[in-house]
Write a protein that holds these residues in place. Structure first.
Motif, PDB file in Angstrom:
ATOM      1  N   PRO A   1     -33.351  30.478 -40.552  1.00 47.66           N
ATOM      2  CA  PRO A   1     -33.805  30.236 -39.330  1.00 47.66           C
ATOM      3  C   PRO A   1     -35.156  30.831 -39.207  1.00 47.66           C
ATOM      4  CG  PRO A   1     -31.340  30.660 -39.109  1.00 47.66           C
ATOM      5  CD  PRO A   1     -31.876  31.089 -40.759  1.00 47.66           C
ATOM      6  N   TYR A   2     -35.886  30.505 -38.299  1.00 46.29           N
ATOM      7  CA  TYR A   2     -37.167  31.167 -38.111  1.00 46.29           C
ATOM      8  C   TYR A   2     -36.915  32.675 -37.596  1.00 46.29           C
ATOM      9  CZ  TYR A   2     -41.779  32.261 -36.036  1.00 46.29           C
ATOM     10  OH  TYR A   2     -43.019  32.563 -35.921  1.00 46.29           O
ATOM     11  N   PRO A   3     -36.009  32.969 -36.799  1.00 47.84           N
ATOM     12  CA  PRO A   3     -35.387  34.420 -36.490  1.00 47.84           C
ATOM     13  C   PRO A   3     -35.366  35.338 -37.676  1.00 47.84           C
ATOM     14  CG  PRO A   3     -34.413  32.974 -34.857  1.00 47.84           C
ATOM     15  CD  PRO A   3     -35.063  32.245 -36.103  1.00 47.84           C
ATOM     16  N   VAL A   4     -34.818  34.621 -38.575  1.00 47.67           N
ATOM     17  CA  VAL A   4     -34.342  35.438 -39.645  1.00 47.67           C
ATOM     18  C   VAL A   4     -35.709  35.935 -40.462  1.00 47.67           C
ATOM     19  CG1 VAL A   4     -33.378  35.461 -42.304  1.00 47.67           C
ATOM     20  CG2 VAL A   4     -32.162  34.414 -40.174  1.00 47.67           C
ATOM     21  N   LEU A   5     -36.434  35.032 -40.755  1.00 50.90           N
ATOM     22  CA  LEU A   5     -37.903  35.238 -41.285  1.00 50.90           C
ATOM     23  C   LEU A   5     -38.698  36.204 -40.542  1.00 50.90           C
ATOM     24  CD1 LEU A   5     -40.215  34.555 -43.356  1.00 50.90           C
ATOM     25  CD2 LEU A   5     -40.763  32.519 -41.952  1.00 50.90           C
ATOM     26  N   LEU A   6     -38.791  36.066 -39.281  1.00 46.10           N
ATOM     27  CA  LEU A   6     -39.213  37.015 -38.325  1.00 46.10           C
ATOM     28  C   LEU A   6     -38.894  38.485 -38.444  1.00 46.10           C
ATOM     29  CD1 LEU A   6     -41.578  37.379 -36.136  1.00 46.10           C
ATOM     30  CD2 LEU A   6     -39.874  36.871 -34.536  1.00 46.10           C
ATOM     31  N   GLY A   7     -37.484  38.536 -38.403  1.00 42.25           N
ATOM     32  CA  GLY A   7     -36.847  39.974 -38.655  1.00 42.25           C
ATOM     33  C   GLY A   7     -37.276  40.489 -39.880  1.00 42.25           C
ATOM     34  N   LEU A   8     -37.346  39.731 -41.129  1.00 41.63           N
ATOM     35  CA  LEU A   8     -37.920  40.277 -42.314  1.00 41.63           C
ATOM     36  C   LEU A   8     -39.120  40.837 -42.386  1.00 41.63           C
ATOM     37  CD1 LEU A   8     -36.153  37.842 -44.633  1.00 41.63           C
ATOM     38  CD2 LEU A   8     -35.445  40.304 -44.430  1.00 41.63           C
ATOM     39  N   LEU A   9     -39.969  40.231 -41.485  1.00 41.19           N
ATOM     40  CA  LEU A   9     -41.434  40.709 -41.652  1.00 41.19           C
ATOM     41  C   LEU A   9     -41.788  41.743 -40.550  1.00 41.19           C
ATOM     42  CD1 LEU A   9     -43.223  37.325 -41.934  1.00 41.19           C
ATOM     43  CD2 LEU A   9     -43.194  39.063 -43.705  1.00 41.19           C
ATOM     44  N   THR A  10     -41.009  41.709 -39.300  1.00 39.98           N
ATOM     45  CA  THR A  10     -41.196  42.773 -38.294  1.00 39.98           C
ATOM     46  C   THR A  10     -40.324  43.853 -38.435  1.00 39.98           C
ATOM     47  OG1 THR A  10     -39.791  41.537 -36.864  1.00 39.98           O
ATOM     48  CG2 THR A  10     -41.972  40.805 -36.898  1.00 39.98           C
ATOM     49  N   GLY A  11     -39.070  43.721 -38.903  1.00 43.39           N
ATOM     50  CA  GLY A  11     -37.998  44.853 -38.760  1.00 43.39           C
ATOM     51  C   GLY A  11     -37.510  44.635 -37.544  1.00 43.39           C
ATOM     52  N   ASP A  12     -36.602  45.889 -37.364  1.00 44.03           N
ATOM     53  CA  ASP A  12     -35.769  45.901 -36.346  1.00 44.03           C
ATOM     54  C   ASP A  12     -36.696  46.385 -35.028  1.00 44.03           C
ATOM     55  OD1 ASP A  12     -33.615  45.450 -37.695  1.00 44.03           O
ATOM     56  OD2 ASP A  12     -33.104  47.596 -37.793  1.00 44.03           O
ATOM     57  N   GLU A  13     -37.880  47.102 -35.158  1.00 45.86           N
ATOM     58  CA  GLU A  13     -38.611  47.521 -34.129  1.00 45.86           C
ATOM     59  C   GLU A  13     -39.655  46.568 -33.510  1.00 45.86           C
ATOM     60  OE1 GLU A  13     -40.739  50.955 -35.472  1.00 45.86           O
ATOM     61  OE2 GLU A  13     -38.901  52.091 -35.741  1.00 45.86           O
ATOM     62  N   GLY A  14     -39.785  45.385 -34.289  1.00 45.91           N
ATOM     63  CA  GLY A  14     -40.623  44.407 -33.928  1.00 45.91           C
ATOM     64  C   GLY A  14     -42.285  44.588 -34.131  1.00 45.91           C
ATOM     65  N   ASP A  15     -42.941  43.551 -34.251  1.00 44.55           N
ATOM     66  CA  ASP A  15     -44.514  43.828 -34.347  1.00 44.55           C
ATOM     67  C   ASP A  15     -45.146  42.923 -33.457  1.00 44.55           C
ATOM     68  OD1 ASP A  15     -47.152  43.935 -35.089  1.00 44.55           O
ATOM     69  OD2 ASP A  15     -46.544  45.099 -36.907  1.00 44.55           O
ATOM     70  N   PRO A  16     -46.095  42.927 -32.430  1.00 46.95           N
ATOM     71  CA  PRO A  16     -46.680  41.913 -31.600  1.00 46.95           C
ATOM     72  C   PRO A  16     -47.520  41.067 -32.450  1.00 46.95           C
ATOM     73  CG  PRO A  16     -46.234  43.673 -30.208  1.00 46.95           C
ATOM     74  CD  PRO A  16     -45.947  44.309 -31.750  1.00 46.95           C
ATOM     75  N   GLU A  17     -48.130  42.094 -33.226  1.00 44.52           N
ATOM     76  CA  GLU A  17     -49.290  41.179 -34.263  1.00 44.52           C
ATOM     77  C   GLU A  17     -48.677  40.413 -35.220  1.00 44.52           C
ATOM     78  OE1 GLU A  17     -53.294  42.603 -36.290  1.00 44.52           O
ATOM     79  OE2 GLU A  17     -51.772  44.083 -36.036  1.00 44.52           O
ATOM     80  N   ILE A  18     -47.652  40.543 -35.794  1.00 42.01           N
ATOM     81  CA  ILE A  18     -46.956  39.731 -36.740  1.00 42.01           C
ATOM     82  C   ILE A  18     -46.443  38.686 -36.041  1.00 42.01           C
ATOM     83  CG2 ILE A  18     -45.208  39.692 -38.510  1.00 42.01           C
ATOM     84  CD1 ILE A  18     -45.548  42.505 -39.159  1.00 42.01           C
ATOM     85  N   GLU A  19     -45.765  38.735 -35.001  1.00 38.94           N
ATOM     86  CA  GLU A  19     -45.144  37.740 -34.152  1.00 38.94           C
ATOM     87  C   GLU A  19     -46.351  36.678 -33.880  1.00 38.94           C
ATOM     88  OE1 GLU A  19     -43.073  39.265 -30.893  1.00 38.94           O
ATOM     89  OE2 GLU A  19     -41.758  40.592 -31.728  1.00 38.94           O
ATOM     90  N   ALA A  20     -47.399  37.268 -33.573  1.00 37.76           N
ATOM     91  CA  ALA A  20     -48.565  36.306 -33.405  1.00 37.76           C
ATOM     92  C   ALA A  20     -49.105  35.639 -34.528  1.00 37.76           C
ATOM     93  CB  ALA A  20     -49.453  36.815 -32.439  1.00 37.76           C
ATOM     94  N   ALA A  21     -49.011  36.159 -35.681  1.00 35.52           N
ATOM     95  CA  ALA A  21     -49.552  35.564 -36.854  1.00 35.52           C
ATOM     96  C   ALA A  21     -48.779  34.584 -37.565  1.00 35.52           C
ATOM     97  CB  ALA A  21     -50.539  36.769 -37.694  1.00 35.52           C
ATOM     98  N   LEU A  22     -47.334  35.013 -37.449  1.00 34.93           N
ATOM     99  CA  LEU A  22     -46.336  34.180 -38.296  1.00 34.93           C
ATOM    100  C   LEU A  22     -46.381  32.672 -38.162  1.00 34.93           C
ATOM    101  CD1 LEU A  22     -44.135  34.585 -40.274  1.00 34.93           C
ATOM    102  CD2 LEU A  22     -42.439  35.028 -38.529  1.00 34.93           C
ATOM    103  N   PRO A  23     -46.358  32.176 -36.889  1.00 36.65           N
ATOM    104  CA  PRO A  23     -46.606  30.797 -36.644  1.00 36.65           C
ATOM    105  C   PRO A  23     -47.589  30.042 -37.609  1.00 36.65           C
ATOM    106  CG  PRO A  23     -46.102  31.857 -34.476  1.00 36.65           C
ATOM    107  CD  PRO A  23     -46.157  32.859 -35.670  1.00 36.65           C
ATOM    108  N   GLY A  24     -48.643  30.587 -37.577  1.00 35.02           N
ATOM    109  CA  GLY A  24     -49.790  30.279 -38.312  1.00 35.02           C
ATOM    110  C   GLY A  24     -49.487  30.120 -39.889  1.00 35.02           C
TER     111      GLY A  24
END
Length: 841
Positions: free
Chosen positions: A94-117
Motif C-alpha cells: 500500500p502507498y502508506p507502506v512505501l511512504l513510511g519506508l522513505l520518510t521513516g517514523d518521524e516523517g518528512d514533508p518534502e518527501i511526502e510532497a515529492a513521492l506522488p510524482g
C-alpha cells in the motif's frame, strides 16, 4: 507503525469496487487512455521495435530484463530510491507502506510532497502498476533491485527473517525463538512468523534491545546501514553470540552472519535509505558577468577556434600524417600537431576530432593511407565566419566521439588514439545538451560552479555512470567536465557563462533562462544554427585588408585578414606569432616560395605596396630583388633530369661540391649537367645546397609550380552511435497506439461460437469454405465485423477482426481493425470465421 502492521494492512480484504482493479500489468495498460500509452512508448522507445501486436505483448516486452534495465538507467535518484523502497516492501505494498519506508517514523514533508510524482513516473513507465492500495513493482525490476548476497541493494538492507531462515533446521529456529522469549511452536513456519512479528513490533523490539549488552549494540550499529553481512569466527565473541542466540543476527553460512531486514528497519526508524533525495541539487553560481562581456569573450574564442581549424587543415593541405594500421593518428604525429598549434596534446586531439566530426578531415583511402582535408573544407572556407562557426559546433553537439578519451586505454588495455576507433560514447550528446541546458537555467552571464553541476547530473541519472560505461570513473561527470572545456574553446561559453549565440543554437529562449522542462524556441535545428550565426556575426572582429610592414622583415596583421590577402601573404611570408595581431616574417625561402608559385618580383612589390599601410622597408625590397635575381638562374628538366646554366663555372662549382654526389650528376655539355634522380628531387637537392633553381618545361620555358592542395575523395562525416532507439515522433506514436489497440481488440474480442462445433479458447476458428463465404458475404451486406483466422504465405497464423466491404473473385476486401487499414485476403487462406458478440465493436 511496525512492518508487521504494514504487512497486515497490505493484505486487508478488498472493498467493494476493488474487483475492477487490474490483476496484471497488461490489464493495467488496457485501462490506460491513448495518451497514457503514448507516454509509455515515448519514455521507453525500445518497446516500439517492432510495434507490439497487442497490449499483452507490450506488457511482456516491458517486463524483459533489457528493457527494464534501460528504463531504470533513465530514472532520477528519487524515482530510483522509490523503486528500491518498493523492492524491499511487501508485494503488493500500500502507498502508506512505501511512504513510511522513505520518510521513516518521524516523517518528512518534502518527501511526502515529492513521492506522488515519483510513483506517477514509475507507473507511467510501466515499472509500477496497480492502485495505491496495491502497488506492485514489475517482477524484473524487483529482481534487479531487491537485496541479495550477490547484488547488495543501495538501501543497505539484507534479507527478511523468512528468507534468511529458509535453509535453517526447525530445531535451530525453535532455539532462537526460545532465546528471544517467545513460546515454542509446532512448525518452523509459525516460528518464523512469530520471530518476524517480534522484530516488527516496536515496543517488544525496544524491550529486547534494552537487554542487549552495549558491545552488541555497537555491532548492530556497524551493520545497520549496510553492508548487512559480517564474518564471525568459529567461537564468536560474547556480544556476537548474544545477537546470534536472540536471532538479531542469522547465519547464512558457517562463517557469515546477516542482519535481518526487519531488525535493520527498526534500528533505522523505518527508513529504507540513509539519505533520501527528493529534490534535485541546483547548480550553484560561481561568478556573475554582464551578458555583453560574456558574448564578447565567447566571440573572441569563436574567432580563435576558426583560426585554429584553418591553421590545422592548412598545414595538412598537401597531405597529412599516415593512418595507423589499427586506425587513428600516431602519438608522435599528435605531438607534432600540438606543437604546431602551440596547444596541449589533449586540446590538439579535440581540434582533430572536431574537424573529423564536421566532415572537414578524413583519410584518403589510398594504399599508403594518410589524412587530408576533404573537398568540403574548400566550401567551408568560402562561407562567412559566423556560418563556418555554426558548421563546427552543430555536429559537435550531436557527436558521440569523445576526444577526452585520447591517451587512455580501452577495455582490452589498448591505447586510444586520436581519429581512431573506440572513441564513441553514446551518452555524450545527451550530456552535452544537458550541461548547456543547465547553464541556461542560471541567470544570464552566470558562470557555474562545476562540482554542483556534476552533482546535479549524478542525481538525474545515478545509474548512467561507471557501471554502464566501463571506463572506471563516473563517465557522465567526465563528459560534463570535457563539455565545459570544449564549449569554452568553441565560444559557446565566455568566462564559463552561456553566450547568446549558444542559447539560439540550443533552441532556447534568448531573453531569459529556460527551465529544465521548457521545450525551447521550437524551430528546426537548421533554423536554430542560422539564428546563432546571425547573433554571432556582429560580435566577430571585422576582417582587414592591410598589414603593417616593419624594418625587421616582419609584417603585422592588426586583425583577421580577408581571404585573398591571407592566402597570398601565407605564401610570401611565414607566421611567426599568433594572437590578437598575427606577425609574419619574410625570409629567402618564403620569397622563393612566392616566386615558385608564378609571381614575379614586380608582382611582389606591387602586392606589398597595395596592402601595406606603411612604406615598404628597404630591407624587404632588397630581399625580394636579391632572391628574384637568383631565381631561375639554374633550370631543371627531365632527362631523367638535367641542369643547364649559361654560366659553366656555376656548374663546375656544383660538380665539385661533395653534397651533390647523391644526385648522380655528370657534365654532358659545357652548360648542361645530367642527373640520375627525378626533377623534383634534383630541385630539392640544389636548393639545400644554397642555389635557387627553377623548373623547366619540355619546351624550355620556366615551369611555374603551384601549391596544389591535396584532397581526399568526397567523404561524409562520421555518424553518431545511437544511445538506444530514437525517440518516436507524434505521428509514429499515434499510429503505434492505434495498431496496438486494434490488435488488442482482435485478441480479446468475444466471439459467437457455432453450437455444433465450439472453438477451443485461443484456437483459430474452423469453418468450411461454404460457411466462410456465406458469413463474410452476409457481413459485407450488413456492414458488421467478424472474427477470422488467417494463415499468410509464410505459414504464420493470426487472428483478426475485419469488416468486409466486398467479396469477389475468391478474395474478400475488408477494413482490418487489427492493422487499422483496408486489406484484401484470399478466401482460401481464411481458416474460419465467427461472428462477434453483440456488445463488441
Amino acid at each position: 507503525m511496525g512492518i508487521g502492521e504494514l504487512d497486515r494492512e497490505a493484505h486487508v480484504p478488498e472493498v467493494s469496487g476493488a474487483a475492477a482493479a487490474p490483476r496484471t500489468l497488461a490489464e493495467a495498460l488496457r485501462a490506460r487512455g491513448d495518451e497514457g500509452l503514448a507516454a509509455l512508448l515515448r519514455a521507453r522507445p525500445d518497446l516500439l521495435n517492432p510495434v507490439p501486436n497487442d497490449l499483452t505483448q507490450l506488457a511482456t516486452r516491458a517486463g524483459t530484463r533489457g528493457s527494464v534495465v534501460r528504463a531504470l538507467e533513465r530514472l532520477d535518484r528519487f524515482a530510483l530510491q522509490t523503486a528500491e523502497a518498493l523492492a524491499v516492501a511487501p508485494d503488493p505494498a500500500p502507498y502508506p507502506v512505501l511512504l513510511g519506508l522513505l520518510t521513516g517514523d518521524e516523517g518528512d514533508p518534502e518527501i511526502e510532497a515529492a513521492l506522488p510524482g515519483a510513483v506517477a513516473l514509475l507507473r507511467e513507465q510501466a515499472l509500477v502498476w496497480g492502485e495505491d492500495d496495491r502497488l506492485r513493482l514489475v517482477r524484473t525490476a524487483r529482481e534487479l533491485l531487491a537485496p541479495s548476497a550477490q547484488h547488495p541493494s543501495p538501501t543497505g538492507l539484507g534479507p527478511t527473517v523468512a528468507e534468511a531462515t529458509s535453509g535453517m533446521s526447525p530445531g535451530r529456529v525453535q532455539e532462537i525463538i526460545a532465546a528471544a522469549g517467545l513460546s515454542a511452536t509446532h512448525d518452523a513456519v509459525s516460528a518464523v512468523a512469530a520471530l518476524t512479528a517480534l522484530f516488527t513490533d516496536r515496543a517488544r523490539m525496544g524491550a529486547l534491545l534494552d537487554k542487549a549488552p552495549p558491545e552488541a549494540l555497537a555491532v548492530l550499529d556497524r551493520l545497520v546501514w549496510g553492508p548487512p553481512y559480517g564474518e564471525v569466527t568459529a567461537k564468536p565473541a560474547a556480544p556476537v553470540q548474544w545477537l546470534r542466540d536472540h536471532g538479531l543476527l542469522l547465519p547464512v553460512s558457517p562463517r557469515t552472519m546477516v542482519l535481518p531486514r526487519e531488525v535493520a528497519l527498526h534500528l533505522r526508524g523505518g527508513r529504507a535509505h540513509r539519505s533520501p533525495e527528493p529534490r534535485a541539487p541546483e547548480p550553484a553560481v560561481l561568478r556573475e558577468y554582464r551578458p555583453q562581456v560574456v558574448d564578447s569573450a565567447a566571440a573572441g574564442q569563436a574567432q580563435l577556434a576558426l583560426a585554429t581549424v584553418e591553421e590545422l587543415l592548412k598545414s595538412w593541405d598537401r597531405g597529412g600524417p599516415p593512418v595507423l594500421r589499427a586506425g587513428g593518428l600516431a602519438v608522435r604525429d599528435l605531438k607534432r600537431t600540438a606543437a604546431a598549434l602551440d596547444v596541449s596534446e589533449e586540446t590538439a586531439a579535440f581540434w582533430l576530432e572536431l574537424c573529423y566530426g564536421a566532415g572537414l578531415l578524413a583519410s584518403d583511402g589510398e594504399a599508403d593511407e594518410r589524412y587530408a582535408p576533404t573537398p568540403a573544407y574548400d566550401d567551408w572556407l568560402d562561407l562567412p565566419p559566423a556560418e563556418r562557426w555554426a558548421l563546427l559546433v552543430t555536429p559537435w553537439l550531436s557527436a558521440t566521439r569523445t576526444p577526452g578519451l585520447v591517451g587512455g586505454q580501452d577495455a582490452k588495455g589498448r591505447a586510444l588514439s586520436a581519429l581512431g576507433p573506440d572513441l564513441d560514447r553514446a551518452p555524450a550528446p545527451e550530456v552535452r545538451h544537458r550541461v548547456l541546458g543547465l547553464l541556461a537555467t542560471l541567470p544570464p552571464g552566470s558562470a557555474v560552479e562545476p562540482e554542483s553541476l556534476f552533482a546535479r547530473l549524478r542525481w538525474e541519472r545515478p545509474l548512467r555512470g561507471a557501471a554502464a560505461a566501463g571506463d572506471g570513473d563516473d563517465l557522465r561527470s567526465r563528459l560534463a567536465r570535457w563539455t565545459l572545456a570544449e564549449a569554452e574553446l568553441l565560444g559557446l561559453t565566455g568566462r564559463g557563462a552561456l553566450s547568446g549565440p549558444a542559447r539560439a543554437l540550443l533552441n532556447l529562449p534568448l531573453a531569459e533562462a529556460a527551465s529544465p522542462g521548457e521545450p525551447g524556441g521550437g524551430v528546426e535545428p537548421e533554423v536554430a544554427a542560422g539564428r546563432a550565426a546571425t547573433l554571432l556575426a556582429p560580435l566577430l572582429p571585422e576582417a582587414v585588408d592591410h598589414v603593417l610592414l616593419q624594418a625587421d622583415l616582419t609584417a603585422v596583421a592588426p586583425g583577421p585578414l580577408r581571404r585573398p590577402l591571407a592566402d597570398a601573404l601565407a605564401v610570401l611570408a611565414d607566421v611567426e606569432s599568433k594572437g590578437g595581431a598575427t606577425v609574419y616574417r619574410f625570409t629567402p625561402g618564403s620569397v622563393r616560395r612566392a616566386l615558385d608559385s608564378g609571381q614575379t618580383a614586380t608582382d611582389l612589390h606591387e602586392f606589398l605596396k597595395a596592402h601595406a599601410r606603411t612604406p615598404v622597408p628597404q630591407p624587404l625590397t632588397y630581399l625580394v630583388d636579391d632572391v628574384a635575381r637568383r631565381h631561375g638562374h639554374l633550370r631543371v628538366g627531365a632527362a631523367s633530369a638535367y641542369v643547364r646554366c649559361d654560366d659553366d663555372t656555376v656548374l663546375g662549382e656544383i660538380l665539385a661540391d661533395r653534397r651533390s654526389s647523391s644526385l648522380g650528376l655528370r657534365r654532358i655539355a659545357p652548360t648542361v649537367l645530367a642527373a640520375q634522380t627525378d626533377p623534383a628531387s634534383l630541385l630539392e637537392g640544389l636548393r639545400s645546397m644554397g642555389y635557387a633553381p627553377a623548373a623547366e618545361s619540355a619546351t624550355g620555358d620556366v615551369l611555374i609550380t603551384r601549391a596544389d592542395a591535396y584532397r581526399t575523395p568526397a567523404r561524409t562525416a562520421p555518424v553518431p552511435v545511437p544511445d538506444g532507439p530514437p525517440a518516436p515522433d507524434t505521428t509514429l506514436l499515434g499510429a503505434a497506439v492505434r495498431a496496438i489497440r486494434a490488435g488488442d481488440r482482435a485478441a480479446t474480442a468475444v466471439r459467437k461460437e457455432p453450437a455444433a462445433a465450439p472453438t477451443a479458447a485461443g484456437a483459430l476458428p474452423r469453418t468450411s469454405a461454404a460457411e466462410t463465404l456465406a458469413t463474410v458475404q452476409a457481413a459485407a451486406m450488413t456492414g458488421s465485423a467478424v472474427w477470422i483466422g488467417y494463415v499468410n504465405a509464410e505459414g504464420g497464423a493470426s487472428q483478426r477482426v475485419i469488416a468486409p466491404v466486398r467479396v469477389e473473385g475468391g478474395f474478400v476486401t475488408a477494413y482490418d481493425h487489427t492493422a487499422d487499414e483496408v486489406r484484401t485476403y484470399p478466401l482460401h487462406r481464411i481458416t474460419g470465421v465467427a461472428e462477434l458478440a453483440d456488445d463488441q465493436m
